[in-house]
Motif scaffolding. Sequence first.
Motif, mmCIF file in Angstrom:
data_model
loop_
_atom_site.group_PDB
_atom_site.id
_atom_site.type_symbol
_atom_site.label_atom_id
_atom_site.label_comp_id
_atom_site.label_asym_id
_atom_site.label_seq_id
_atom_site.Cartn_x
_atom_site.Cartn_y
_atom_site.Cartn_z
ATOM 1 N N LEU A 197 0.836 -1.197 0.000
ATOM 2 C CA LEU A 197 0.000 0.000 0.000
ATOM 3 C C LEU A 197 0.872 1.247 0.000
ATOM 4 O O LEU A 197 1.910 1.279 0.667
ATOM 5 N N THR A 198 0.447 2.251 -0.749
ATOM 6 C CA THR A 198 1.126 3.543 -0.768
ATOM 7 C C THR A 198 0.079 4.649 -0.713
ATOM 8 O O THR A 198 -0.937 4.580 -1.396
ATOM 9 N N VAL A 199 0.321 5.656 0.115
ATOM 10 C CA VAL A 199 -0.574 6.812 0.231
ATOM 11 C C VAL A 199 0.210 8.063 -0.141
ATOM 12 O O VAL A 199 1.250 8.348 0.465
ATOM 13 N N ASP A 200 -0.272 8.788 -1.147
ATOM 14 C CA ASP A 200 0.392 10.003 -1.591
ATOM 15 C C ASP A 200 0.245 11.099 -0.532
ATOM 16 O O ASP A 200 -0.853 11.380 -0.069
ATOM 17 N N ARG A 201 1.365 11.714 -0.153
ATOM 18 C CA ARG A 201 1.346 12.698 0.922
ATOM 19 C C ARG A 201 0.656 14.004 0.518
ATOM 20 O O ARG A 201 0.227 14.773 1.388
ATOM 21 N N VAL A 202 0.544 14.286 -0.791
ATOM 22 C CA VAL A 202 -0.009 15.558 -1.253
ATOM 23 C C VAL A 202 -1.532 15.520 -1.312
ATOM 24 O O VAL A 202 -2.214 16.405 -0.799
ATOM 25 N N ASN A 203 -2.095 14.474 -1.946
ATOM 26 C CA ASN A 203 -3.544 14.441 -2.162
ATOM 27 C C ASN A 203 -4.256 13.296 -1.445
ATOM 28 O O ASN A 203 -5.473 13.170 -1.533
ATOM 29 N N GLY A 204 -3.508 12.438 -0.745
ATOM 30 C CA GLY A 204 -4.142 11.345 -0.016
ATOM 31 C C GLY A 204 -4.591 10.190 -0.883
ATOM 32 O O GLY A 204 -5.257 9.274 -0.402
ATOM 33 N N HIS A 205 -4.236 10.180 -2.185
ATOM 34 C CA HIS A 205 -4.615 9.077 -3.060
ATOM 35 C C HIS A 205 -3.889 7.800 -2.634
ATOM 36 O O HIS A 205 -2.728 7.834 -2.222
ATOM 37 N N VAL A 206 -4.592 6.669 -2.791
ATOM 38 C CA VAL A 206 -4.088 5.384 -2.309
ATOM 39 C C VAL A 206 -3.863 4.441 -3.481
ATOM 40 O O VAL A 206 -4.707 4.345 -4.382
ATOM 41 N N GLY A 207 -2.742 3.757 -3.464
ATOM 42 C CA GLY A 207 -2.468 2.713 -4.441
ATOM 43 C C GLY A 207 -2.280 1.390 -3.733
ATOM 44 O O GLY A 207 -1.487 1.289 -2.794
ATOM 45 N N LEU A 208 -3.014 0.366 -4.152
ATOM 46 C CA LEU A 208 -2.856 -0.983 -3.618
ATOM 47 C C LEU A 208 -2.065 -1.800 -4.627
ATOM 48 O O LEU A 208 -2.533 -2.056 -5.738
ATOM 49 N N GLY A 209 -0.853 -2.181 -4.261
ATOM 50 C CA GLY A 209 0.007 -2.930 -5.166
ATOM 51 C C GLY A 209 0.627 -2.070 -6.248
ATOM 52 O O GLY A 209 1.238 -2.599 -7.176
ATOM 53 N N LYS A 210 0.490 -0.751 -6.165
ATOM 54 C CA LYS A 210 1.034 0.162 -7.159
ATOM 55 C C LYS A 210 1.147 1.554 -6.554
ATOM 56 O O LYS A 210 0.655 1.812 -5.467
ATOM 57 N N SER A 211 1.802 2.442 -7.294
ATOM 58 C CA SER A 211 1.873 3.831 -6.851
ATOM 59 C C SER A 211 0.515 4.499 -7.033
ATOM 60 O O SER A 211 -0.232 4.159 -7.945
ATOM 61 N N PRO A 212 0.160 5.451 -6.169
ATOM 62 C CA PRO A 212 -1.130 6.126 -6.302
ATOM 63 C C PRO A 212 -1.244 6.847 -7.642
ATOM 64 O O PRO A 212 -0.255 7.361 -8.169
ATOM 65 N N GLY A 213 -2.458 6.858 -8.206
ATOM 66 C CA GLY A 213 -2.709 7.523 -9.479
ATOM 67 C C GLY A 213 -3.551 8.768 -9.303
ATOM 68 O O GLY A 213 -3.602 9.353 -8.218
#
Length: 362
Positions: A197-213
């Motif tokens: 899991l990755t959460v983008d620090r700027v917009n809070g978008h979440v990526g499961l198994g990948k970078s947030p889009g």
Amino acid sequence: MADASINLSLPLLQASQAQKHVTQNEALLALDGLVHLAVQSRSQDAPPTGSADGVRYLIAGTGQGEWTGRGGELARRHAESWMFHEPRAGWLAWVVDEERLLLYDGEEWRDLPAAFGMLGVNATADASNRLAVRGPASLFDGGSASHSIKVNKAASGDAASVMFQSGYSGRAELGLLGSDNLHLKVSADGAEWVQALTVDRVNGHVGLGKSPGPVRLEVSGSSRLTSPFAAFLQLINTGAGGTQAWIGVPDWNRSAFYIYGSVSDIMTMYDTPTRSHRLYGGGSERIRIASGGEVGIGTSSPTARLHVAGAIRAGSYLKAALPSAATVGAGTLAYVSDAAGGAQFAYSDGTQWLKMRDGNPV
């Protein structure tokens, strides 16, 4: 024979000494003043007036009055006089007016270190694990206010994280791992790691198994919702229209997609026992695709490839506007409003449009 002890300079009794009790009492009084040492202050450089017996001070500066030249020493009041003791390395003193513990390092009085090189609580700390705690639990209590735990890193490319281990081998790690975004990664053996899991620090978008889009949640791979009852994924437009969409399994034999609005509702459903697809509108079934591919409009029991229960209306064309017969293919029907002999249906034979009445070109 020495006349004083090595560490505390306590007076020692001598052989054949007269009035030995005087020397012994001096030693006991010195012990009484030095053991479990608590001083009133370390900011006094001159003796305060009216001091009671037993009061102790750490002399500030170089000392004044009766304390002149005694800076850094311990002054102890006894029998209306001041007794002085030179501190030794390792002495501890509690300063009453500061509520602070001091340590004498052999040259000066210092605050007891606020920072330790390493600390072990029921465990042995080392160069990698400067703080080690062994026990069933650890408690960080904010009392009647808030409490937070902070993990800081020097640069964006470093890591600030919490690692969860099994048998001292990593299994999961959560934190800022090589960037300033939040990451969760897992491992089966502590060597190979998978980014979960990755959460983008700027917009809070979440990526499961990948970078947030560009959207709130993106998933690389399949996802699954399970429930012992009806399982649904609900999508809600919170604007003025209030439209909702549901995708789910209302029971064990059907899967469905619903759209609910303020005026109309649409539902498509797959019925497992009959292997049929159904489209609903306004609360009633409108179209059914049977398991054999038969399509029924207005009927739930189609008997032909296309079965329409009701009138059929084809689009009207002028001859000049008819699409290419070759493009639409043989068997295509169209209603031609200006056909020779009057408005009528025409069909394509794959090369040209022919009138239904006489088979001549339109």
